[in-house]
Design a protein around this motif. Sequence first.
Motif, PDB file in Angstrom:
ATOM      1  N   LYS A 102       1.296  -1.461   0.036  1.00  0.00           N
ATOM      2  CA  LYS A 102      -0.278   0.526   0.079  1.00  0.00           C
ATOM      3  C   LYS A 102       1.099   1.865  -0.272  1.00  0.00           C
ATOM      4  CE  LYS A 102      -4.509  -1.751   2.129  1.00  0.00           C
ATOM      5  NZ  LYS A 102      -4.259  -2.904   3.094  1.00  0.00           N
ATOM      6  N   ARG A 103       1.649   1.141   1.043  1.00  0.00           N
ATOM      7  CA  ARG A 103       2.541   2.056   0.766  1.00  0.00           C
ATOM      8  C   ARG A 103       3.012   3.294  -0.174  1.00  0.00           C
ATOM      9  NH1 ARG A 103       4.911   1.247   5.750  1.00  0.00           N
ATOM     10  NH2 ARG A 103       3.271   2.034   6.619  1.00  0.00           N
ATOM     11  N   LEU A 104       4.262   1.925  -1.182  1.00  0.00           N
ATOM     12  CA  LEU A 104       5.064   2.209  -1.791  1.00  0.00           C
ATOM     13  C   LEU A 104       4.737   2.191  -3.551  1.00  0.00           C
ATOM     14  CD1 LEU A 104       8.534   1.161  -0.699  1.00  0.00           C
ATOM     15  CD2 LEU A 104       7.240   3.038  -0.406  1.00  0.00           C
ATOM     16  N   GLY A 105       2.871   0.991  -3.022  1.00  0.00           N
ATOM     17  CA  GLY A 105       2.376   0.874  -4.915  1.00  0.00           C
ATOM     18  C   GLY A 105       3.141  -0.624  -5.341  1.00  0.00           C
ATOM     19  N   LEU A 106       3.834  -1.099  -5.060  1.00  0.00           N
ATOM     20  CA  LEU A 106       4.123  -2.168  -5.058  1.00  0.00           C
ATOM     21  C   LEU A 106       3.194  -3.856  -5.252  1.00  0.00           C
ATOM     22  CD1 LEU A 106       7.624  -2.387  -3.567  1.00  0.00           C
ATOM     23  CD2 LEU A 106       7.190  -1.538  -6.171  1.00  0.00           C
ATOM     24  N   PRO A 107       3.485  -4.217  -6.021  1.00  0.00           N
ATOM     25  CA  PRO A 107       1.999  -5.570  -6.353  1.00  0.00           C
ATOM     26  C   PRO A 107       3.131  -6.583  -5.111  1.00  0.00           C
ATOM     27  CG  PRO A 107       3.164  -5.440  -8.464  1.00  0.00           C
ATOM     28  CD  PRO A 107       3.598  -4.095  -7.429  1.00  0.00           C
ATOM     29  N   GLU A 108       1.444  -6.570  -4.152  1.00  0.00           N
ATOM     30  CA  GLU A 108       2.513  -8.089  -3.378  1.00  0.00           C
ATOM     31  C   GLU A 108       3.273  -8.964  -4.234  1.00  0.00           C
ATOM     32  OE1 GLU A 108      -1.238  -9.614  -1.073  1.00  0.00           O
ATOM     33  OE2 GLU A 108      -0.221  -8.023   0.241  1.00  0.00           O
ATOM     34  N   GLY A 109       3.500  -9.788  -3.284  1.00  0.00           N
ATOM     35  CA  GLY A 109       4.694 -11.280  -3.834  1.00  0.00           C
ATOM     36  C   GLY A 109       5.766 -10.512  -4.808  1.00  0.00           C
ATOM     37  N   THR A 110       5.913  -9.142  -4.679  1.00  0.00           N
ATOM     38  CA  THR A 110       7.356  -8.814  -5.081  1.00  0.00           C
ATOM     39  C   THR A 110       8.587  -9.059  -4.681  1.00  0.00           C
ATOM     40  OG1 THR A 110       6.271  -7.035  -6.277  1.00  0.00           O
ATOM     41  CG2 THR A 110       8.224  -7.164  -6.209  1.00  0.00           C
ATOM     42  N   SER A 111       9.647 -10.230  -5.139  1.00  0.00           N
ATOM     43  CA  SER A 111      10.756  -9.842  -4.681  1.00  0.00           C
ATOM     44  C   SER A 111      11.749  -9.017  -4.135  1.00  0.00           C
ATOM     45  CB  SER A 111      11.140 -11.273  -5.267  1.00  0.00           C
ATOM     46  OG  SER A 111      10.968 -12.406  -5.074  1.00  0.00           O
ATOM     47  N   LEU A 112      11.908  -8.917  -2.659  1.00  0.00           N
ATOM     48  CA  LEU A 112      12.441  -7.197  -2.666  1.00  0.00           C
ATOM     49  C   LEU A 112      14.635  -7.890  -3.221  1.00  0.00           C
ATOM     50  CD1 LEU A 112      10.916  -6.316   0.612  1.00  0.00           C
ATOM     51  CD2 LEU A 112      11.199  -5.403  -1.479  1.00  0.00           C
TER      52      LEU A 112
END
Length: 239
Positions: A102-112
């Motif tokens: 939510k905070r950074l607008g990245l899709p769930e499941g994206t590997s960091l």
Amino acid sequence: MEERKIYEGKAKILFDRGDPRTLVQHFKDDATAFNAQKKGSIPHKGAINCQISAHLFKYLYGKNIPTHFVDRPTPVDMTIRRLTMIPLEVVMRNQVAGSLSKRLGLPEGTSLPRPVLEWYYKRDDLGDPLVNNDHIGILGLASTDTLSTVEQISRKTNDILRGLMASKGIILVDMKLEFGLDAEGKVILGDEISPDTCRFWDAKTGEKMDKDRFRRDLGQIEEHYLALFRRVVEHDPEF
Ligand code: TMP
Ligand code: ASP
């Protein structure tokens, strides 16, 4: 034996049973989410979380992580060392999920590309806000030295548990850790490490095996907690 309730939280109760060095942490089936706006109960959650936590604390102790775990006298009770708790939650993340998405607008499941550490100030009335090292300093929540030790232990704990879970076909997406200081001022890992406080996804199917099933009304909560318990604890020769 004399028993005094010293604190009741959303998922656990702390008892003083008269030993100056220890307390007993009792795990409840009660579940809450979104700062207790959502309330419920998950059958057998107390026993599952207590046993998973005990197992993980023992494993971490074997890898030189100092934890508050002493023993587990019943399936729902854990004897722990008395600590002065630091009012911070440390969140370690390996993949994007939940509030980071939510905070950074990245899709769930994206590997960091590398683990991300976040600090949250434990204050229910403020909704546990995200804070940085300067905020922690001006609030006097922990010294710079303590904070750097907490960070070091958190990163090592994440590496160890990520590897352990991977060996069981489970992704440790993220987790929340809490720390305290013992009488000598030594930093000790406390609280619990369970599907209430971590995100665990099945590596093959991506199925969620944690409290997001409750937070997001995904159903079959108890079944997935039990399946996680079996994979993490039951098949271990030490159990
Ligand atoms: P978040 O994505 O909602 O910030 O959660 C990150 C991790 O921290 C996730 O594994 C769930 C855990 N967590 C807690 O244990 N307690 C909490 O109050 C919150 C908000 C998250
Ligand atoms: N346990 C927390 C609460 O009740 C939040 C969560 O885990 O989502 O607010």
